[in-house]
Design an enzyme around this catalytic site. Structure first.
Site, short mmCIF file in Angstrom:
data_model
loop_
_atom_site.label_atom_id
_atom_site.label_comp_id
_atom_site.label_asym_id
_atom_site.label_seq_id
_atom_site.Cartn_x
_atom_site.Cartn_y
_atom_site.Cartn_z
CG ASP A 157 -19.04 -16.57 10.83
OD1 ASP A 157 -20.17 -17.12 10.79
OD2 ASP A 157 -18.90 -15.37 11.13
C1 BGC Z 1 -22.42 -14.90 11.57
C2 BGC Z 1 -22.25 -15.79 12.77
C3 BGC Z 1 -23.45 -16.70 12.89
C4 BGC Z 1 -23.59 -17.48 11.61
C5 BGC Z 1 -24.76 -18.44 11.62
C6 BGC Z 1 -22.74 -15.67 10.31
O1 BGC Z 1 -23.11 -14.83 9.28
O2 BGC Z 1 -21.24 -14.14 11.39
O3 BGC Z 1 -22.09 -15.03 13.95
O4 BGC Z 1 -23.31 -17.54 13.99
O5 BGC Z 1 -23.79 -16.58 10.54
O6 BGC Z 1 -25.95 -17.78 11.58
#
Ligand code: BGC
Length: 748
Positions: free
Chosen positions: A267
């Protein structure tokens, strides 16, 4: 010096081109050879994305969440990754560009799961995948599929259900749809990421059986049934180990046991130690920082990271890149068919709305003309989705009043004016994300008794919309969010009473992304429609159900408890700070920027959602699997392919529409297992199916399949899935407690 340069430059160029011709190229030569030709620096950069803030980080697709670093000399292009679960998330405008790049806002995942329709999910996935491909995106960062452990999780709208089987089936269908378009999906967030508060420093304490049966099972189903290109590891720790640094999770379980073949992506800014992440099998660090590349580089140089492991991770990244449209040279149009996707979004929305109550035949509305008094600010500015990375930049969104107006209903003009003024005069109306926050902040508009009485006299029926929004970074609160605000309760009470006094009906519309309290007020209106946050077509889809054009067939994928205190994890949410201090309130977005080390204990074990309420006989407001229709269905006698389960067991049941309107029924198959060594919930969902649209009097035979796996529980002692011998009860229901037929079989 100059002389020497001019003399040798052509030679150098010649040499380089000659050399380049002999360099292995991705796609033409085996990936192993391409990896072997990479420098250590290139390898370290291949496993860390290139941030938008760095040189070379400018995205070919502005607004996409991330990008990998291209290495042209080896024929390796960049790979573009964009959110998210309710539609592709990119910037709708580009500097210096006249065109627009809107994407379709599909309904949120809670609604999609309430359709219980895997075919539909697959079609929604196809449309999202198509938009990704036509906008130059290679991987969609979705679907999200964490379990609804607690209704306050701010991202529940991005996730499907409290049940792992339903979550897994929905995610698998969505992934199949997305990937049928030649782009990748990323199931997320792996794993046990069920809280937003302090999410980057939250240690989830969970026992092995619970982890396996509740929090991993959906991911297993999705991996085995749809082979997603990528899995996104979560921010949190599990039993003291960061998920992205856990070899047990990312290698032993995900790859060795489940046979995952794709790449694991972190993530965004997740994980702490890049070397540990590499070793664990977290192949790609996103969005990537120079510090991370340096750590990986230094790790190998200093002997802390085996070069073979880095090569393995690079290989996985390249394997996925070599499947992307960008690698294949696909010339994207920037013109997906948004019109047809809007039709699909509206259809999905109608299929997933859940009719919670319908007394005195309040719905569908009689043929027009009908004058509707529409109360509640969210009726005028509908919540189409949640906030954060799960938000979509859509071209438009249809509010409830717009939807009702389009089908020709009269709308009380006084209310129209009063609410429009109220919303217009709010100073911070700007971007949509701000708009979402504004709606959350803005209290419900107080309306005088005088006005309500006057409006009731001049209208045929009242609609009251209760709106909620939530999003990434913060969890919800009990007061004023899970529970209604005093203003909302007051509005429902006074409007329903005024209309009842005049012999008129009232309907509450729930425009929410997650569960709220309903028990204290549900007796007041004649009907309640759970519309969820249904994407850009929300208002039209509600109108479809209200008019009866669509007969509601959605059923709850998550229980609506009576009180927040009844939720099995209520005592353990959102966790305690290190040192034992209990939080009074979730700290909101600050906890993302400055996460504090904290811990959450999954004390309730496997008893999440209906597994808890049913087993311990806790009354609920609306049970798992519940939802009404404008028609009724008869369940025939179930037929079993045998009395014993050997390899598989087939079960069929005939469903007949015995009402006056065409409709679809979701049939749920629960198993009540014998208890021997392991304790078991009262029953568990093991199969489900949805009929086609059945005309009055029409029947369809639905077929279900059970395997050993359907009966097995995870035994921590033997670290294995075991199905215990004995007599199993099959429960065929219209919900988890509305069981219409039963049957038994044995397992030797
Ligand atoms: C989120 C993810 C997301 C990623 C990219 C993170 O803060 O938890 O679900 O895909 O950002 O935007």
């Amino acid at each position: 010096m100059n002389y020497r340069l001019t003399v040798s430059l052509p030679a150098i160029i010649l040499g380089l081109t000659g050399f380049a011709q002999t360099l292995p190229q991705l796609g033409k030569d085996p990936v192993i050879e391409v990896v072997a030709a990479m420098t250590l620096k290139e390898k370290a950069q291949a496993v860390t994305g290139v941030s938008v803030f760095l040189p070379g980080g400018k995205r070919p697709v502005p607004g996409a969440a991330g990008m990998t670093r291209p290495i042209p000399r080896l024929g390796i292009p960049a790979m573009i990754l964009a959110d998210g679960p309710a539609g592709v998330r990119i910037s709708p405008q580009r500097p210096g560009h006249k065109g627009t790049f809107y994407c379709t806002a599909f309904p949120v995942a809670t609604l999609l799961a309430s359709t219980w329709d895997t075919g539909l999910l697959c079609r929604v996935g196809e449309a999202m995948g198509n938009e990704a491909r036509e906008y130059g995106v290679d991987v969609i960062l979705g679907p999200g599929m964490n379990i609804h452990r607690n209704p306050l999780c701010g991202r529940n709208f991005e996730y499907y259900s409290e049940d792992p089987f339903l979550s897994g089936k929905m995610a698998a269908a969505m992934v199949r749809g997305i990937q049928s378009q030649g782009v990748g999906a990323s199931i997320k967030h792996f794993a046990a990421n069920n809280t937003e508060t302090d999410r980057k420093a939250l240690n989830t304490i969970v026992n092995e059986r619970t982890l396996r049966e509740i929090y991993l099972e959906g991911f297993r189903i999705a991996v085995e049934e749809s082979q997603p290109w990528t899995v996104m590891s979560s921010y949190n720790l599990i039993n003291g180990v960061y998920a992205p640094e856990s070899p047990e999770l990312l290698t032993h379980i995900l790859r060795d046991e489940w046979g995952f073949k794709g790449l694991v992506v972190s993530d965004w800014y997740g994980g702490r130690d890049p070397v540990a992440m590499m070793k664990a099998g977290n192949d790609l660090l996103m969005p990537g920082t120079p510090m991370q590349s340096r750590s990986v580089y230094q790790g190998v140089k200093k002997g802390n990271l085996d070069a073979v492991i880095l090569d393995r991770n690079v290989e996985r990244v390249l394997n996925v890149i070599s499947q992307t449209p960008r690698f294949k040279g696909y010339e994207y149009s920037n013109k997906p068919d948004l019109a047809s996707h809007a039709v699909l979004s509206r259809q999905a929305a109608g299929e997933g709305m859940v009719l919670l109550k319908n007394e005195n035949q309040a719905l569908p509305l009689p043929p027009r003309p009908v004058m509707i008094a529409v109360f509640g600010k969210a009726s005028y500015e509908i919540n189409t989705g949640g906030a954060g990375s799960g938000d979509v930049n859509e071209a438009y969104s249809i509010s409830l009043v717009e939807g009702l107006n389009e089908v020709g209903y009269g709308l009380n003009p006084d209310l129209l004016r009063i609410y429009s003024d109220y919303l217009k005069n709010n100073p911070d109306k700007q971007l949509r994300s701000q708009h979402i926050r504004r709606l959350a902040r803005l209290p419900e508009k107080p309306v005088s008794q005088d006005l309500i009485d006057r409006v009731a006299a001049g209208s045929d029926i009242a609609f009251i919309t209760i709106g909620r929004t939530s999003g990434e970074y913060a969890d919800r609160r009990v007061e004023g969010d899970f529970n209604l605000t005093p203003e909302e309760t007051d509005l429902i009470q006074r409007v329903t009473e005024a209309f009842r006094k005049q012999g008129k009906k009232s309907v509450v519309i729930l425009n929410i992304g997650g569960v709220i309290e309903t028990a204290s007020w549900k007796d007041l209106p004649d009907a309640i429609l759970l519309a969820w946050q249904a994407g850009q077509e929300t208002g039209r889809a509600i109108a479809d159900v209200i008019t009866g054009k669509v007969n509601p067939s959605g059923k709850l994928a998550t229980t609506f408890p009576v009180r927040y205190e009844d939720v099995p994890s209520a005592r353990n949410f959102p966790g305690i700070l290190r040192g034992g201090a209990t939080r009074k309130h979730p700290p909101g977005i600050l906890s993302f920027v400055f996460p504090r080390r904290s811990q959450i204990i999954y004390e309730e074990g496997i008893y999440v959602g209906y597994r808890h309420y049913d087993t311990f006989r806790i009354p609920v407001s609306y049970e798992f699997g519940y939802g009404l229709s404008y028609t009724t269905f008869r369940y025939g006698e179930p037929m079993l392919s045998g009395t014993r389960l050997t390899d598989t067991l087939g079960i069929s049941v005939e469903i007949t529409n015995q009402g006056q309107k065409a409709g679809r029924e979701v049939v749920q198959l629960y198993i009540s297992a014998p208890e021997d060594r392991l304790d078991k919930p009262l029953s568990e969902l093991k199969a489900f199916a949805k009929t086609r649209l059945l005309k009055p009097g029409e029947s369809e035979i639905l077929i279900f399949q059970l395997t050993h796996r359907s009966l097995a529980s995870f035994d921590p002692e033997s670290s294995a899935w075991i199905a215990e011998p004995g007599t199993y009860l099959v429960l065929l229901g219209a919900s988890s407690s509305d069981i219409r037929q039963t049957a038994v079989f044995t397992l030797d």
